[in-house]
Design a protein around this motif. Structure first.
Motif, short mmCIF file in Angstrom:
data_model
loop_
_atom_site.label_atom_id
_atom_site.label_comp_id
_atom_site.label_asym_id
_atom_site.label_seq_id
_atom_site.Cartn_x
_atom_site.Cartn_y
_atom_site.Cartn_z
N UNK A 1 40.72 27.93 42.30
CA UNK A 1 40.77 26.65 43.01
C UNK A 1 39.39 26.00 43.01
N UNK A 2 39.40 24.70 43.18
CA UNK A 2 38.16 23.92 43.11
C UNK A 2 38.23 22.79 44.13
N UNK A 3 37.06 22.49 44.71
CA UNK A 3 36.92 21.34 45.61
C UNK A 3 35.68 20.57 45.22
N UNK A 4 35.82 19.31 44.84
CA UNK A 4 34.65 18.55 44.39
C UNK A 4 33.58 18.48 45.48
N UNK A 5 32.32 18.67 45.10
CA UNK A 5 31.25 18.61 46.11
C UNK A 5 31.03 17.19 46.60
N UNK B 1 31.43 26.04 49.14
CA UNK B 1 32.01 26.83 48.05
C UNK B 1 32.88 25.90 47.21
N UNK B 2 32.46 25.64 45.98
CA UNK B 2 33.21 24.73 45.12
C UNK B 2 34.40 25.42 44.45
N UNK B 3 34.21 26.70 44.04
CA UNK B 3 35.24 27.40 43.28
C UNK B 3 35.64 28.69 44.01
N UNK C 1 42.17 22.44 45.10
CA UNK C 1 43.33 22.35 44.21
C UNK C 1 43.13 23.30 43.04
N UNK C 2 44.24 23.69 42.41
CA UNK C 2 44.19 24.65 41.31
C UNK C 2 43.65 23.97 40.04
N UNK C 3 42.74 24.68 39.35
CA UNK C 3 42.23 24.18 38.07
C UNK C 3 42.51 25.16 36.93
N UNK C 4 42.88 26.40 37.29
CA UNK C 4 43.16 27.40 36.28
C UNK C 4 44.15 28.41 36.85
N UNK C 5 45.08 28.83 36.01
CA UNK C 5 46.08 29.78 36.47
C UNK C 5 46.43 30.74 35.33
N UNK C 6 46.66 32.00 35.69
CA UNK C 6 47.14 33.01 34.75
C UNK C 6 48.46 33.53 35.31
N UNK C 7 49.51 33.43 34.53
CA UNK C 7 50.82 33.83 35.02
C UNK C 7 51.61 34.58 33.95
N UNK D 1 44.27 25.89 31.88
CA UNK D 1 43.19 25.41 32.73
C UNK D 1 42.72 24.04 32.30
N UNK D 2 41.97 23.38 33.20
CA UNK D 2 41.21 22.18 32.88
C UNK D 2 39.74 22.60 32.81
N UNK D 3 39.10 22.38 31.65
CA UNK D 3 37.71 22.80 31.49
C UNK D 3 36.75 21.93 32.28
N UNK D 4 37.17 20.71 32.62
CA UNK D 4 36.36 19.83 33.48
C UNK D 4 37.07 19.72 34.82
N UNK D 5 36.72 20.57 35.80
CA UNK D 5 37.50 20.63 37.04
C UNK D 5 37.39 19.39 37.92
N UNK D 6 36.27 18.69 37.82
CA UNK D 6 36.09 17.53 38.69
C UNK D 6 37.10 16.43 38.43
#
Length: 361
Positions: free
Chosen positions: A227-231, A254-256, A279-285, A303-308
């Motif tokens: 998960x990621x939260x923009x600073x 904590x951003x990630x 919000x989720x930026x990468x998932x393994x399922x 995943x999205x390589x650019x999380x922002x």
């Protein structure tokens, strides 16, 4: 500023020892290096002892090149990315653009081959050297393969699938530039990205729809979610201590956040992250084919390589968990080429469907 390690001018004994004594280098490779010199060793001899002995041997330039090429074989599996070409282009135009790219590759000493045997697909493979000065000296040059596919759909338009890295992306851009020059118009692309949808709920909903949307497969579990939260911007000076304290509490220090386990998307922890604006930026399922009760389980990653701004969507089939004697075992295998190709197409379609579901377009 990006940091780089030292470039290699001379491979000293220490350089050779450090290179072949890394954890990623197995003992079989060290034995292979010694056998090439006519030296056979006991299987009971440790890798460190073999590395010490080999590093004391005399080595010339060609030995260094041979050692570096063997160490460079270790490379992690790369993800794929894809986009649709909106323009109407002809197959011959793509072939001509690839031939232009081949001329440039030849000039750089790279090997570019392409296959046009399938009328609905053009496959390009490029053998090139990836240089990374942050690695130890004898592993700074790593031979890699770039794969690019032009795939024709039922409407007659093409989509592009390629390994996701800076080198391959730049090659794809050049091919598209050649196509644009040949057709007389700029090549327009449609990619999966959530740049225009900054809402955390929508970005998380995209991944929730994606993991459930792989065609002909059912979701088994989610093993990792990042998960990621923009600073926010820097805190402003303020004389009011209460306001300062509130800003510190609200700012995402904590951003990630990464969660690992089973069914991590159903945990109370991740619910709390959602409420805090993550919000989720990468998932393994893991998914299982619906056609058979005793089929192997596929582990996928997206995943999205650019999380922002949630751009740079990429994916891969990580591994296959083997089903044996009525249960899933700890044994794994690499996915077969046909399995990987089929899953790539299904993940791309699931991503498009997930995007449409959250945007309504």
């Amino acid at each position: 500023m990006k940091r780089f390690g030292p470039s290699l001018y001379f491979a000293s004994d220490k350089v050779i020892f450090d290179s072949i004594n890394q954890r990623a280098v197995n003992v079989d490779l060290v034995r292979e290096l010694l056998e090439e010199r006519g030296i056979f060793v006991s299987t009971k001899t440790s890798k460190e002892e073999l590395a010490k002995y080999f590093s004391r041997l005399t080595a010339d330039y060609f030995d260094h090149q041979s050692i570096a090429s063997k160490l460079g074989r270790i490379a992690k599996k790369e993800r794929f990315t894809a986009f649709d070409i909106d323009n109407e282009i002809e197959r011959d135009q793509i072939v001509d653009a690839v031939k232009e790219m081949k001329k440039e590759a030849d000039d750089r000493g790279e090997v570019l081959n392409f296959d046009t045997s399938n009328p609905d697909r053009i496959v390009i493979e490029i053998a090139y050297d990836h240089i990374d000065y942050t690695k130890t000296e004898l592993r700074q040059v790593q031979p890699r393969d770039a794969i690019i596919e032009f795939i024709k759909d039922t409407s007659g338009k093409y989509s592009v699938r390629n390994t996701h890295n800076n080198y391959t992306d730049s090659v794809v851009e050049k091919i598209c530039k050649f196509l644009g020059e040949a057709s007389g118009e700029t090549i327009s692309k449609t990619t999966v990205n959530l740049q225009s949808h900054p809402e955390a709920t929508k970005r998380t909903a995209f991944f929730e729809a994606l993991i459930k949307g792989v065609d002909n497969h059912e979701l088994v579990t989610v093993t990792e979610a990042f998960c990621y939260k923009p600073p926010k911007g820097k805190l402003q000076d303020d004389d009011d201590d209460d306001n300062d304290e509130k800003e510190l509490e609200d700012s995402p220090l904590v951003e990630r956040v990464g969660l690992r386990g089973r069914a991590v998307t159903k945990s109370l922890v991740i619910d709390g992250l959602y409420k805090s604006g993550y919000y989720i930026i990468k998932v393994i399922w893991q998914v299982k084919p619906k056609i058979s009760l005793d089929s192997d389980i596929f582990e996928l990653e997206a995943q999205f390589s650019e999380p922002g701004d949630c751009t740079g969507f990429s994916y891969q089939t990580k591994r296959v968990l083997i089903f044996e004697e009525g249960k899933i075992t700890d044994k794994t295998r690499h996915p077969k080429a046909a399995e990987e190709a089929a899953l790539a197409q299904m993940i791309e379609q699931a991503a498009k469907s997930a995007y449409k579901a959250i945007t309504g377009s």
